[in-house]
Design a protein around this motif. Sequence first.
Motif, PDB file in Angstrom:
ATOM      1  N   PHE A  60       0.836  -1.201   0.000  1.00 16.44           N
ATOM      2  CA  PHE A  60       0.000   0.000   0.000  1.00 16.44           C
ATOM      3  C   PHE A  60       0.868   1.247   0.000  1.00 16.44           C
ATOM      4  O   PHE A  60       0.536   2.243  -0.636  1.00 16.44           O
ATOM      5  CB  PHE A  60      -0.932  -0.036   1.206  1.00 16.44           C
ATOM      6  N   ALA A  61       1.994   1.209   0.728  1.00 18.37           N
ATOM      7  CA  ALA A  61       3.037   2.237   0.664  1.00 18.37           C
ATOM      8  C   ALA A  61       2.618   3.590   1.245  1.00 18.37           C
ATOM      9  O   ALA A  61       3.357   4.551   1.136  1.00 18.37           O
ATOM     10  CB  ALA A  61       3.521   2.426  -0.778  1.00 18.37           C
ATOM     11  N   ALA A  62       1.435   3.686   1.841  1.00 18.63           N
ATOM     12  CA  ALA A  62       1.017   4.954   2.440  1.00 18.63           C
ATOM     13  C   ALA A  62       1.855   5.241   3.676  1.00 18.63           C
ATOM     14  O   ALA A  62       2.378   4.341   4.323  1.00 18.63           O
ATOM     15  CB  ALA A  62      -0.457   4.895   2.822  1.00 18.63           C
ATOM     16  N   ARG A  63       1.972   6.509   4.024  1.00 19.85           N
ATOM     17  CA  ARG A  63       2.769   6.885   5.178  1.00 19.85           C
ATOM     18  C   ARG A  63       2.261   8.185   5.779  1.00 19.85           C
ATOM     19  O   ARG A  63       1.583   8.983   5.120  1.00 19.85           O
ATOM     20  CB  ARG A  63       4.246   7.028   4.805  1.00 19.85           C
ATOM     21  N   MET A  64       2.613   8.397   7.022  1.00 19.41           N
ATOM     22  CA  MET A  64       2.400   9.664   7.720  1.00 19.41           C
ATOM     23  C   MET A  64       3.657   9.972   8.517  1.00 19.41           C
ATOM     24  O   MET A  64       4.469   9.077   8.785  1.00 19.41           O
ATOM     25  CB  MET A  64       1.202   9.584   8.664  1.00 19.41           C
ATOM     26  N   THR A  65       3.820  11.222   8.898  1.00 20.51           N
ATOM     27  CA  THR A  65       4.860  11.586   9.848  1.00 20.51           C
ATOM     28  C   THR A  65       4.196  11.939  11.163  1.00 20.51           C
ATOM     29  O   THR A  65       3.020  12.347  11.198  1.00 20.51           O
ATOM     30  CB  THR A  65       5.683  12.795   9.369  1.00 20.51           C
ATOM     31  N   ALA A  66       4.944  11.801  12.249  1.00 20.74           N
ATOM     32  CA  ALA A  66       4.398  12.162  13.558  1.00 20.74           C
ATOM     33  C   ALA A  66       3.998  13.631  13.579  1.00 20.74           C
ATOM     34  O   ALA A  66       2.975  13.998  14.172  1.00 20.74           O
ATOM     35  CB  ALA A  66       5.428  11.863  14.643  1.00 20.74           C
ATOM     36  N   ALA A  67       4.780  14.466  12.930  1.00 21.21           N
ATOM     37  CA  ALA A  67       4.458  15.895  12.899  1.00 21.21           C
ATOM     38  C   ALA A  67       3.127  16.145  12.201  1.00 21.21           C
ATOM     39  O   ALA A  67       2.323  16.987  12.644  1.00 21.21           O
ATOM     40  CB  ALA A  67       5.576  16.671  12.209  1.00 21.21           C
ATOM     41  N   GLU A  68       2.862  15.422  11.112  1.00 21.32           N
ATOM     42  CA  GLU A  68       1.593  15.597  10.408  1.00 21.32           C
ATOM     43  C   GLU A  68       0.433  15.045  11.228  1.00 21.32           C
ATOM     44  O   GLU A  68      -0.679  15.588  11.182  1.00 21.32           O
ATOM     45  CB  GLU A  68       1.648  14.924   9.035  1.00 21.32           C
ATOM     46  N   VAL A  69       0.657  13.982  11.982  1.00 25.03           N
ATOM     47  CA  VAL A  69      -0.393  13.501  12.883  1.00 25.03           C
ATOM     48  C   VAL A  69      -0.724  14.595  13.899  1.00 25.03           C
ATOM     49  O   VAL A  69      -1.898  14.853  14.199  1.00 25.03           O
ATOM     50  CB  VAL A  69       0.031  12.205  13.603  1.00 25.03           C
ATOM     51  N   GLY A  70       0.300  15.248  14.427  1.00 24.74           N
ATOM     52  CA  GLY A  70       0.060  16.346  15.364  1.00 24.74           C
ATOM     53  C   GLY A  70      -0.739  17.471  14.741  1.00 24.74           C
ATOM     54  O   GLY A  70      -1.674  18.007  15.352  1.00 24.74           O
ATOM     55  N   ARG A  71      -0.399  17.845  13.514  1.00 25.59           N
ATOM     56  CA  ARG A  71      -1.138  18.903  12.814  1.00 25.59           C
ATOM     57  C   ARG A  71      -2.580  18.488  12.573  1.00 25.59           C
ATOM     58  O   ARG A  71      -3.513  19.298  12.715  1.00 25.59           O
ATOM     59  CB  ARG A  71      -0.470  19.236  11.478  1.00 25.59           C
ATOM     60  N   LEU A  72      -2.785  17.227  12.191  1.00 23.47           N
ATOM     61  CA  LEU A  72      -4.137  16.744  11.919  1.00 23.47           C
ATOM     62  C   LEU A  72      -4.966  16.702  13.197  1.00 23.47           C
ATOM     63  O   LEU A  72      -6.135  17.121  13.199  1.00 23.47           O
ATOM     64  CB  LEU A  72      -4.079  15.365  11.272  1.00 23.47           C
ATOM     65  N   VAL A  73      -4.401  16.199  14.289  1.00 25.41           N
ATOM     66  CA  VAL A  73      -5.142  16.147  15.555  1.00 25.41           C
ATOM     67  C   VAL A  73      -5.531  17.558  15.986  1.00 25.41           C
ATOM     68  O   VAL A  73      -6.669  17.801  16.421  1.00 25.41           O
ATOM     69  CB  VAL A  73      -4.316  15.444  16.644  1.00 25.41           C
ATOM     70  N   ASP A  74      -4.627  18.504  15.842  1.00 27.15           N
ATOM     71  CA  ASP A  74      -4.941  19.895  16.186  1.00 27.15           C
ATOM     72  C   ASP A  74      -6.088  20.411  15.323  1.00 27.15           C
ATOM     73  O   ASP A  74      -7.011  21.076  15.820  1.00 27.15           O
ATOM     74  CB  ASP A  74      -3.697  20.756  16.009  1.00 27.15           C
ATOM     75  N   ALA A  75      -6.055  20.098  14.026  1.00 25.84           N
ATOM     76  CA  ALA A  75      -7.130  20.532  13.129  1.00 25.84           C
ATOM     77  C   ALA A  75      -8.461  19.915  13.518  1.00 25.84           C
ATOM     78  O   ALA A  75      -9.510  20.581  13.485  1.00 25.84           O
ATOM     79  CB  ALA A  75      -6.777  20.166  11.683  1.00 25.84           C
ATOM     80  N   VAL A  76      -8.451  18.633  13.910  1.00 31.95           N
ATOM     81  CA  VAL A  76      -9.684  17.966  14.346  1.00 31.95           C
ATOM     82  C   VAL A  76     -10.232  18.622  15.607  1.00 31.95           C
ATOM     83  O   VAL A  76     -11.439  18.857  15.731  1.00 31.95           O
ATOM     84  CB  VAL A  76      -9.420  16.461  14.580  1.00 31.95           C
ATOM     85  N   LEU A  77      -9.354  18.945  16.547  1.00 36.68           N
ATOM     86  CA  LEU A  77      -9.812  19.564  17.792  1.00 36.68           C
ATOM     87  C   LEU A  77     -10.407  20.942  17.551  1.00 36.68           C
ATOM     88  O   LEU A  77     -11.330  21.358  18.261  1.00 36.68           O
ATOM     89  CB  LEU A  77      -8.651  19.663  18.784  1.00 36.68           C
ATOM     90  N   ARG A  78      -9.896  21.657  16.571  1.00 35.21           N
ATOM     91  CA  ARG A  78     -10.381  23.016  16.315  1.00 35.21           C
ATOM     92  C   ARG A  78     -11.621  23.055  15.418  1.00 35.21           C
ATOM     93  O   ARG A  78     -12.327  24.059  15.386  1.00 35.21           O
ATOM     94  CB  ARG A  78      -9.256  23.846  15.685  1.00 35.21           C
ATOM     95  N   ALA A  79     -11.875  21.975  14.695  1.00 37.38           N
ATOM     96  CA  ALA A  79     -13.038  21.941  13.799  1.00 37.38           C
ATOM     97  C   ALA A  79     -14.299  21.545  14.556  1.00 37.38           C
ATOM     98  O   ALA A  79     -14.240  20.973  15.648  1.00 37.38           O
ATOM     99  CB  ALA A  79     -12.780  20.953  12.659  1.00 37.38           C
ATOM    100  N   THR A  80     -15.442  21.867  13.985  1.00 34.71           N
ATOM    101  CA  THR A  80     -16.722  21.412  14.513  1.00 34.71           C
ATOM    102  C   THR A  80     -17.126  20.164  13.735  1.00 34.71           C
ATOM    103  O   THR A  80     -17.441  20.236  12.542  1.00 34.71           O
ATOM    104  CB  THR A  80     -17.802  22.498  14.364  1.00 34.71           C
ATOM    105  N   LEU A  81     -17.084  19.025  14.415  1.00 34.87           N
ATOM    106  CA  LEU A  81     -17.306  17.737  13.753  1.00 34.87           C
ATOM    107  C   LEU A  81     -18.326  16.924  14.550  1.00 34.87           C
ATOM    108  O   LEU A  81     -17.961  15.998  15.279  1.00 34.87           O
ATOM    109  CB  LEU A  81     -15.987  16.966  13.647  1.00 34.87           C
ATOM    110  N   PRO A  82     -19.594  17.231  14.432  1.00 34.93           N
ATOM    111  CA  PRO A  82     -20.610  16.535  15.229  1.00 34.93           C
ATOM    112  C   PRO A  82     -20.653  15.042  14.945  1.00 34.93           C
ATOM    113  O   PRO A  82     -20.436  14.591  13.823  1.00 34.93           O
ATOM    114  CB  PRO A  82     -21.922  17.212  14.793  1.00 34.93           C
ATOM    115  N   GLY A  83     -20.918  14.258  15.981  1.00 35.93           N
ATOM    116  CA  GLY A  83     -21.082  12.824  15.813  1.00 35.93           C
ATOM    117  C   GLY A  83     -19.758  12.105  15.682  1.00 35.93           C
ATOM    118  O   GLY A  83     -18.713  12.571  16.129  1.00 35.93           O
ATOM    119  N   TYR A  84     -19.812  10.942  15.032  1.00 37.47           N
ATOM    120  CA  TYR A  84     -18.629  10.095  14.862  1.00 37.47           C
ATOM    121  C   TYR A  84     -18.217  10.074  13.401  1.00 37.47           C
ATOM    122  O   TYR A  84     -19.056  10.041  12.504  1.00 37.47           O
ATOM    123  CB  TYR A  84     -18.930   8.658  15.305  1.00 37.47           C
TER     124      TYR A  84
END
Length: 276
Positions: A197-221
């Motif tokens: 599959f060869a997909a990848r992430m970096t820890a830094a990008e996970v941090g950026r994504l988690v921050d974006a999720v926390l700041r967004a309004t995302l009702p439900g699951y």
Amino acid sequence: MKVLVTGAGGLIGRVVAEALAASGHAVTATDLRHPANGRLPLHALDLLDRAAVEALMPGHEAIVHLGNHASPRSIPDGQRLYIENAAMNLNVFAAATTAGARKIVFTSSIQVLRSLFMAPMVSGQGWPPLPFDGDTPPSPNNYYGLSKLHGEDLLRLLATQHGCEATTLRLPLTHVDQEWIESYARRVSGRESDDVFAARMTAAEVGRLVDAVLRATLPGYRCYMPTLRSNMLDISDEDLRRRHFPHAPLKAPDAPLTCLTDISRITRETGWVPAC
């Protein structure tokens, strides 16, 4: 926000916790062990200790749960791995929802889809269409992947019951630095396995994504399947598809396949765009 991060002593968890703190969140970093080095004070917390988890949870608006056995190879006893991951997830999610946390982020794994990437792949019958995303049906084939899928289902149930915002991140291979990923790519290159599959992430990008999720309004699951735009092998995603998924249907047959994973929903809902 006041954020509790589990697994903050690990290589990925430490980067995520420090990124959230740098972004302005008040972070409570927890782990069973102290990290080799870290900039945040670390609270010792055994996630298998229900009472300890419940005692630390109140007052936190958001929970970022990375604290599981980290891979199928973490411990040799697969049944124990499944039971302990399931217990940790239940303790964290139940305590978080009972304490009134508004947001929960859970790091799941691409391992919940591992059957899709196992060789030999000789028939496309039953394969989900490409590109993959968070709605791709799960198909774990080991105790670790099954424990992560259990966590996803549990979080969906409790989020529905308690009305909080809950997000699962099905992470692919995640690394800290480019040198590591280049070394890993050399080891797996040409192997027919889940690594195709060869997909990848970096820890830094996970941090950026988690921050974006926390700041967004995302009702439900919701379930996201993030990846960087560049894969870990020196081959295009279209060539990967032809080599390993020749019979898989395409969601848009007339459009070029630029990536095996579609992250457009993540970008649309959170604003996160990977740096590479």
